[in-house]
Design a protein around this motif. Sequence first.
Motif, PDB file in Angstrom:
ATOM      1  N   ARG A  50       0.916  -1.250   0.091  1.00 39.15           N
ATOM      2  CA  ARG A  50       0.078   0.038   0.099  1.00 39.15           C
ATOM      3  C   ARG A  50       0.825   1.183   0.118  1.00 39.15           C
ATOM      4  NH1 ARG A  50      -3.307  -3.517  -0.766  1.00 39.15           N
ATOM      5  NH2 ARG A  50      -5.205  -3.777   0.793  1.00 39.15           N
ATOM      6  N   ASP A  51       0.225   2.335  -0.455  1.00 38.13           N
ATOM      7  CA  ASP A  51       1.002   3.540  -0.523  1.00 38.13           C
ATOM      8  C   ASP A  51       0.760   4.516   0.798  1.00 38.13           C
ATOM      9  OD1 ASP A  51       2.238   3.314  -2.945  1.00 38.13           O
ATOM     10  OD2 ASP A  51       0.426   3.986  -3.754  1.00 38.13           O
ATOM     11  N   TYR A  52       1.743   5.165   1.227  1.00 37.55           N
ATOM     12  CA  TYR A  52       1.675   6.167   2.333  1.00 37.55           C
ATOM     13  C   TYR A  52       2.392   7.276   2.307  1.00 37.55           C
ATOM     14  CZ  TYR A  52      -0.941   2.261   4.320  1.00 37.55           C
ATOM     15  OH  TYR A  52      -2.061   1.080   4.475  1.00 37.55           O
ATOM     16  N   CYS A  66       1.345   8.489   9.448  1.00 33.88           N
ATOM     17  CA  CYS A  66       0.083   8.648  10.255  1.00 33.88           C
ATOM     18  C   CYS A  66      -0.959   8.094   9.664  1.00 33.88           C
ATOM     19  CB  CYS A  66      -0.210  10.167  10.399  1.00 33.88           C
ATOM     20  SG  CYS A  66      -1.883  10.428  11.192  1.00 33.88           S
ATOM     21  N   ARG A  68      -4.746   5.564   9.439  1.00 31.21           N
ATOM     22  CA  ARG A  68      -5.823   5.332  10.182  1.00 31.21           C
ATOM     23  C   ARG A  68      -5.958   3.695   9.976  1.00 31.21           C
ATOM     24  NH1 ARG A  68     -10.631   7.642  11.673  1.00 31.21           N
ATOM     25  NH2 ARG A  68     -12.373   6.309  11.187  1.00 31.21           N
ATOM     26  N   GLN A  74      -7.112  -4.613   4.678  1.00 31.16           N
ATOM     27  CA  GLN A  74      -6.027  -5.879   4.758  1.00 31.16           C
ATOM     28  C   GLN A  74      -4.895  -5.277   5.335  1.00 31.16           C
ATOM     29  OE1 GLN A  74      -5.654  -8.506   1.259  1.00 31.16           O
ATOM     30  NE2 GLN A  74      -7.328  -6.971   0.379  1.00 31.16           N
ATOM     31  N   PHE A  75      -4.322  -4.351   5.113  1.00 35.15           N
ATOM     32  CA  PHE A  75      -3.012  -3.991   5.476  1.00 35.15           C
ATOM     33  C   PHE A  75      -2.893  -3.012   6.656  1.00 35.15           C
ATOM     34  CE2 PHE A  75       1.344  -1.786   4.230  1.00 35.15           C
ATOM     35  CZ  PHE A  75       1.991  -3.060   4.215  1.00 35.15           C
ATOM     36  N   THR A  76      -3.938  -2.083   6.952  1.00 39.99           N
ATOM     37  CA  THR A  76      -3.610  -1.540   8.349  1.00 39.99           C
ATOM     38  C   THR A  76      -3.904  -2.436   9.604  1.00 39.99           C
ATOM     39  OG1 THR A  76      -5.929  -0.704   7.787  1.00 39.99           O
ATOM     40  CG2 THR A  76      -4.199   0.896   7.344  1.00 39.99           C
ATOM     41  N   THR A 113      -6.382  11.533   7.721  1.00 43.25           N
ATOM     42  CA  THR A 113      -5.017  11.406   7.606  1.00 43.25           C
ATOM     43  C   THR A 113      -4.446  12.209   6.224  1.00 43.25           C
ATOM     44  OG1 THR A 113      -5.394   9.212   6.609  1.00 43.25           O
ATOM     45  CG2 THR A 113      -5.069   9.443   9.039  1.00 43.25           C
ATOM     46  N   PHE A 218      -6.061   9.519  -1.238  1.00 45.68           N
ATOM     47  CA  PHE A 218      -5.723   8.443  -0.581  1.00 45.68           C
ATOM     48  C   PHE A 218      -6.540   7.274  -0.769  1.00 45.68           C
ATOM     49  CE2 PHE A 218      -3.363  10.283   3.252  1.00 45.68           C
ATOM     50  CZ  PHE A 218      -2.598  10.807   2.382  1.00 45.68           C
TER      51      PHE A 218
HETATM   52  C1  LIG Z   1      -0.671   8.187  -2.337  1.00 50.39           C
HETATM   53  C2  LIG Z   1      -1.239   7.671  -1.175  1.00 50.39           C
HETATM   54  C3  LIG Z   1      -1.094   7.823  -0.111  1.00 50.39           C
HETATM   55  C4  LIG Z   1      -1.747   7.539   1.036  1.00 50.39           C
HETATM   56  N1  LIG Z   1      -1.104   7.900   2.330  1.00 50.39           N
HETATM   57  C5  LIG Z   1      -1.831   7.525   3.535  1.00 50.39           C
HETATM   58  C6  LIG Z   1      -1.627   7.886   4.769  1.00 50.39           C
HETATM   59  O1  LIG Z   1      -0.425   8.612   5.013  1.00 50.39           O
HETATM   60  N2  LIG Z   1      -2.031   7.440   5.847  1.00 50.39           N
HETATM   61  C7  LIG Z   1      -3.290   6.752   5.597  1.00 50.39           C
HETATM   62  O2  LIG Z   1      -3.995   6.444   6.725  1.00 50.39           O
HETATM   63  N3  LIG Z   1      -3.647   6.042   4.354  1.00 50.39           N
HETATM   64  C8  LIG Z   1      -3.059   6.531   3.442  1.00 50.39           C
HETATM   65  N4  LIG Z   1      -3.438   6.064   2.177  1.00 50.39           N
HETATM   66  C9  LIG Z   1      -4.402   4.941   2.087  1.00 50.39           C
HETATM   67  C10 LIG Z   1      -3.612   3.570   2.020  1.00 50.39           C
HETATM   68  O3  LIG Z   1      -2.933   3.219   0.776  1.00 50.39           O
HETATM   69  C11 LIG Z   1      -4.699   2.600   2.098  1.00 50.39           C
HETATM   70  O4  LIG Z   1      -5.579   2.330   1.140  1.00 50.39           O
HETATM   71  C12 LIG Z   1      -5.373   2.350   3.536  1.00 50.39           C
HETATM   72  O5  LIG Z   1      -4.380   2.470   4.487  1.00 50.39           O
HETATM   73  C13 LIG Z   1      -6.308   1.274   3.600  1.00 50.39           C
HETATM   74  O6  LIG Z   1      -5.403   0.133   3.306  1.00 50.39           O
HETATM   75  P1  LIG Z   1      -6.157  -1.477   4.097  1.00 50.39           P
HETATM   76  O7  LIG Z   1      -5.460  -2.464   3.178  1.00 50.39           O
HETATM   77  O8  LIG Z   1      -6.174  -1.450   5.338  1.00 50.39           O
HETATM   78  O9  LIG Z   1      -7.628  -1.264   3.396  1.00 50.39           O
HETATM   79  P2  LIG Z   1      -8.099  -1.985   2.137  1.00 50.39           P
HETATM   80  O10 LIG Z   1      -8.314  -3.397   2.268  1.00 50.39           O
HETATM   81  O11 LIG Z   1      -7.075  -1.415   0.934  1.00 50.39           O
HETATM   82  O12 LIG Z   1      -9.546  -1.400   1.707  1.00 50.39           O
HETATM   83  C14 LIG Z   1     -10.579  -1.428   2.493  1.00 50.39           C
HETATM   84  C15 LIG Z   1     -11.885  -0.314   2.565  1.00 50.39           C
HETATM   85  O13 LIG Z   1     -11.422   0.651   3.059  1.00 50.39           O
HETATM   86  C16 LIG Z   1     -11.618   1.830   2.406  1.00 50.39           C
HETATM   87  N5  LIG Z   1     -10.350   2.896   3.024  1.00 50.39           N
HETATM   88  C17 LIG Z   1      -9.119   3.095   2.597  1.00 50.39           C
HETATM   89  N6  LIG Z   1      -8.609   4.074   3.446  1.00 50.39           N
HETATM   90  C18 LIG Z   1      -9.301   4.477   4.361  1.00 50.39           C
HETATM   91  C19 LIG Z   1      -9.470   5.338   5.262  1.00 50.39           C
HETATM   92  N7  LIG Z   1      -8.496   6.030   5.806  1.00 50.39           N
HETATM   93  N8  LIG Z   1     -10.795   5.364   5.859  1.00 50.39           N
HETATM   94  C20 LIG Z   1     -11.870   4.830   5.604  1.00 50.39           C
HETATM   95  N9  LIG Z   1     -11.683   4.043   4.825  1.00 50.39           N
HETATM   96  C21 LIG Z   1     -10.588   3.661   3.988  1.00 50.39           C
HETATM   97  C22 LIG Z   1     -11.026   1.485   1.027  1.00 50.39           C
HETATM   98  O14 LIG Z   1     -11.746   2.258   0.079  1.00 50.39           O
HETATM   99  C23 LIG Z   1     -11.701   0.260   0.969  1.00 50.39           C
HETATM  100  O15 LIG Z   1     -13.246   0.310   0.575  1.00 50.39           O
HETATM  101  C24 LIG Z   1      -2.813   6.483   0.738  1.00 50.39           C
HETATM  102  C25 LIG Z   1      -3.303   6.098  -0.255  1.00 50.39           C
HETATM  103  C26 LIG Z   1      -2.284   6.731  -1.239  1.00 50.39           C
HETATM  104  C27 LIG Z   1      -2.721   6.119  -2.936  1.00 50.39           C
END
Ligand SMILES: Cc1cc2nc3c(=O)[nH]c(=O)nc-3n(C[C@H](O)[C@H](O)[C@H](O)COP(=O)(O)OP(=O)(O)OC[C@H]3O[C@@H](n4cnc5c(N)ncnc54)[C@H](O)[C@@H]3O)c2cc1C
Length: 219
Positions: A50-52, A66, A68, A74-76, A113, A218
Motif C-alpha cells: 500500500r502507499d503512504y 500517520c 488510520r 487488509q494492510f492497516t 489522515t 488516498f
Molecule cells: C498516494 C497515497 C498515499 C496514502 N497515504 C496514506 C496515509 O498517509 N495515511 C493513511 O491512513 N492512508 C493513506 N493512504 C491509503 C492507504 O494506501 C490504504 O488505502 C489504507 O491504509 C487502507 O488500507 P487497507 O489495506 O487497510 O484497506 P483496504 O483493504 O485497501 O481497503 C478496505 C476499504 O477501506 C477503504 N479505506 C481506505 N482508506 C481508508 C481510510 N483512511 N478511512 C476509511 N476507509 C478507508 C477503502 O476504500 C476500501 O473500501 C494513501 C493512499 C495513497 C494512494
Amino acid sequence: METEIKTFPAQLVERRWLSQKTFEITFSKPASYDIRAGQRIRIYYQALERDYTPVSAPQDPEITFCIRKVDAGQFTPVLSTAEIGAQFAISGPDGYFTFKPSPRPPVFVATGTGIAPFCAMVRAGAAGFTLLHGVDDPHELYYRSEFEFAADRYIPCISDKNPSYSEYFRGRVTDYLEQHLSAAQYDFYLCGRREMIREVTWLVDEKYPGSLIYSEMFF
Ligand SMILES: Cc1cc2nc3c(=O)[nH]c(=O)nc-3n(C[C@H](O)[C@H](O)[C@H](O)COP(=O)(O)OP(=O)(O)OC[C@H]3O[C@@H](n4cnc5c(N)ncnc54)[C@H](O)[C@@H]3O)c2cc1C
C-alpha cells in the motif's frame, strides 16, 4: 518490458496511537533514501503493498507515517499489530505532490489522515498558507500546534454537529470554502478522500477561476 521496482528493507521501529483509530508508525530509513516532503512511499509486507505519505521531514533519520486503521482493511490491521522490529520493505519515493511556491496564496485542504503531506511540508519549512482540515471530531486534529504555528490560517472543519464543538467551524471543508474563502486565484493542494477532491475541484472551477489545483487521493 516491465521495469523491476527497487525495494529497500525497512524495520518497524515504533508505533504510537494518536487516537482510538489512528496511529503513527516509524520505520528505519535506508541509507541514501532521498525524499521530498509530500511524496509517497510504497510499503510491502508479504503479499500486501500500500502507499503512504510520511509525516516526518525529509531530513529526519527515520520515516514516520500517520495511518488510520481500517477495521475491514487488509494492510492497516497488519501495520497496527506488527511487532516492533518486524521487517517490511519500501520502494519509492514517488509522486509530485510537493509544495511549489508561487505568487498565488497556497490553500491546503485535507480530510482525515490526508493531513500527512502537509505535516511533512511544514516540517520541511512551508509557512504562510491557509489550511482546512476536515475531520469528524476534534480528537482527529493531529499536529494541530505545528499547523497553528506555521499557517496564516488554520481552520479545523468538524463534521459532527455536537454543540460542544461550537468553538470550531462545523461543516465540511467545502462548506467553509463556499462561505468564507473570498473569490481570488489560489494554489489549492487537496489530499484525502476522493469525494472531497471531486467536490473542491468543482467549487474551484466555479468560484476561483485561474487557480491551480494539485491533488493526492488516498482512497
Ligand atoms: C498516494 C497515497 C498515499 C496514502 N497515504 C496514506 C496515509 O498517509 N495515511 C493513511 O491512513 N492512508 C493513506 N493512504 C491509503 C492507504 O494506501 C490504504 O488505502 C489504507 O491504509 C487502507 O488500507 P487497507 O489495506 O487497510 O484497506 P483496504 O483493504 O485497501 O481497503 C478496505 C476499504 O477501506 C477503504 N479505506 C481506505 N482508506 C481508508 C481510510 N483512511 N478511512 C476509511 N476507509 C478507508 C477503502 O476504500 C476500501 O473500501 C494513501 C493512499 C495513497 C494512494
